[in-house]
Design a protein around this motif. Structure first.
Motif, PDB file in Angstrom:
ATOM      1  N   LEU A   1       0.818  -1.209   0.000  1.00  0.00           N
ATOM      2  CA  LEU A   1       0.000   0.000   0.000  1.00  0.00           C
ATOM      3  C   LEU A   1       0.859   1.269   0.000  1.00  0.00           C
ATOM      4  CD1 LEU A   1      -2.946  -1.012   2.358  1.00  0.00           C
ATOM      5  CD2 LEU A   1      -2.946  -0.839  -0.135  1.00  0.00           C
ATOM      6  N   THR A   2       2.007   1.224   0.665  1.00  0.00           N
ATOM      7  CA  THR A   2       2.906   2.382   0.648  1.00  0.00           C
ATOM      8  C   THR A   2       3.415   2.634  -0.759  1.00  0.00           C
ATOM      9  OG1 THR A   2       3.598   1.976   2.929  1.00  0.00           O
ATOM     10  CG2 THR A   2       5.039   3.346   1.581  1.00  0.00           C
ATOM     11  N   GLN A   3       3.843   1.578  -1.414  1.00  0.00           N
ATOM     12  CA  GLN A   3       4.345   1.717  -2.782  1.00  0.00           C
ATOM     13  C   GLN A   3       3.238   2.225  -3.710  1.00  0.00           C
ATOM     14  OE1 GLN A   3       5.809  -1.908  -4.477  1.00  0.00           O
ATOM     15  NE2 GLN A   3       6.809  -0.853  -6.179  1.00  0.00           N
ATOM     16  N   GLU A   4       2.046   1.668  -3.557  1.00  0.00           N
ATOM     17  CA  GLU A   4       0.923   2.096  -4.394  1.00  0.00           C
ATOM     18  C   GLU A   4       0.590   3.570  -4.169  1.00  0.00           C
ATOM     19  OE1 GLU A   4      -3.800   1.045  -5.086  1.00  0.00           O
ATOM     20  OE2 GLU A   4      -2.524  -0.408  -4.043  1.00  0.00           O
ATOM     21  N   MET A   5       0.588   3.997  -2.894  1.00  0.00           N
ATOM     22  CA  MET A   5       0.258   5.389  -2.577  1.00  0.00           C
ATOM     23  C   MET A   5       1.320   6.333  -3.134  1.00  0.00           C
ATOM     24  SD  MET A   5      -0.606   7.011   1.105  1.00  0.00           S
ATOM     25  CE  MET A   5      -0.444   8.747   1.428  1.00  0.00           C
ATOM     26  N   MET A   6       2.586   5.988  -2.984  1.00  0.00           N
ATOM     27  CA  MET A   6       3.661   6.849  -3.483  1.00  0.00           C
ATOM     28  C   MET A   6       3.622   6.940  -5.020  1.00  0.00           C
ATOM     29  SD  MET A   6       4.998   7.933  -0.713  1.00  0.00           S
ATOM     30  CE  MET A   6       6.495   8.750  -1.145  1.00  0.00           C
ATOM     31  N   GLN A   7       3.315   5.828  -5.682  1.00  0.00           N
ATOM     32  CA  GLN A   7       3.212   5.853  -7.142  1.00  0.00           C
ATOM     33  C   GLN A   7       1.998   6.658  -7.590  1.00  0.00           C
ATOM     34  OE1 GLN A   7       3.230   1.718  -8.249  1.00  0.00           O
ATOM     35  NE2 GLN A   7       5.470   1.612  -8.299  1.00  0.00           N
ATOM     36  N   GLN A   8       0.876   6.447  -6.934  1.00  0.00           N
ATOM     37  CA  GLN A   8      -0.349   7.161  -7.289  1.00  0.00           C
ATOM     38  C   GLN A   8      -0.172   8.671  -7.080  1.00  0.00           C
ATOM     39  OE1 GLN A   8      -3.770   5.508  -5.349  1.00  0.00           O
ATOM     40  NE2 GLN A   8      -5.166   7.040  -6.164  1.00  0.00           N
ATOM     41  N   ALA A   9       0.553   9.058  -6.036  1.00  0.00           N
ATOM     42  CA  ALA A   9       0.779  10.479  -5.746  1.00  0.00           C
ATOM     43  C   ALA A   9       1.911  11.053  -6.598  1.00  0.00           C
ATOM     44  CB  ALA A   9       1.096  10.667  -4.273  1.00  0.00           C
ATOM     45  N   ASP A  10       2.686  10.184  -7.237  1.00  0.00           N
ATOM     46  CA  ASP A  10       3.832  10.605  -8.043  1.00  0.00           C
ATOM     47  C   ASP A  10       4.803  11.441  -7.206  1.00  0.00           C
ATOM     48  OD1 ASP A  10       5.396  10.641 -10.330  1.00  0.00           O
ATOM     49  OD2 ASP A  10       4.513  12.529 -11.035  1.00  0.00           O
ATOM     50  N   VAL A  11       5.125  10.914  -6.009  1.00  0.00           N
ATOM     51  CA  VAL A  11       6.068  11.556  -5.102  1.00  0.00           C
ATOM     52  C   VAL A  11       7.269  10.641  -4.961  1.00  0.00           C
ATOM     53  CG1 VAL A  11       6.423  12.335  -2.713  1.00  0.00           C
ATOM     54  CG2 VAL A  11       4.258  12.792  -3.849  1.00  0.00           C
TER      55      VAL A  11
END
Length: 185
Positions: free
Chosen positions: A109-119
């Motif tokens: 979920l951390t990886q998904e959130m960081m990718q989705q946020a493009d951060v």
């Protein structure tokens, strides 16, 4: 009886400290030089230390809230994201983002959130801008919509339950059921 000023002046003159004596005379400031010498020790026994002076800069700041907030998410959600991201100020920002998710799903979920946020996950929290925080809050909101119990998850509660014991705990099961990890991670 001589004043402490006169005693200091005589002692400093005996040591050949003419410049200091004239400064003491004109400014009224008590100065002792030659620390460690018998004359300065004698002078210090007659003199009181000068009072401490603190210089303080004061300013008034007035905050005016924006009519339209820069982040279009509920305050509680934004606060939770910001609190977790800045929890580890000197670490990379993904370390704080990880704490938004249960341990079983944390990495994915951390990886998904960081990718989705493009951060960039290796940015430090202090390097994040308002658009970065907005993107993280939006990504977290989207994950919370997909996994309804995710917003209620608090990693400190998970740590507390771990400390209580490694055995069966109905509270731990209830936390796992509402943590938002409905699919196996």
């Amino acid at each position: 009886m001589q004043s402490s000023f006169e005693v200091l002046r005589k002692l400093l003159l005996m040591q050949g400290q003419r410049e200091t004596v004239s400064m003491v005379h004109h400014t009224g400031v008590t100065v002792a030089t030659g620390i460690g010498s018998p004359a300065s020790h004698a002078a210090s026994s007659y003199l009181q230390p000068p009072p401490l002076v603190f210089l303080v800069d004061v300013g008034v700041v007035h905050f005016t809230p924006l009519v339209q907030p820069q982040i279009q998410q509920p305050f509680k959600l934004v606060e939770k994201v910001v609190r977790n991201v800045f929890q580890f100020r000197r670490k990379h920002c993904h370390k704080g983002v990880e704490k938004l998710f249960p341990e079983a799903c944390r990495a994915e979920l951390t990886q998904e959130m960081m990718q989705q946020a493009d951060v960039d996950p290796i940015l430090r929290p202090t390097e994040l801008t308002i658009p970065h925080i907005r993107a993280l809050a939006d990504a977290y909101a989207s994950l919370c919509r997909r996994e309804p119990g995710l917003f209620g998850y608090e990693f400190r509660e998970e740590l507390r339950l771990k400390r209580l014991g490694a055995g069966y705990s109905p509270a731990a099961d209830a936390l796992r059921d509402t943590s938002g990890c409905t699919a196996p991670c």
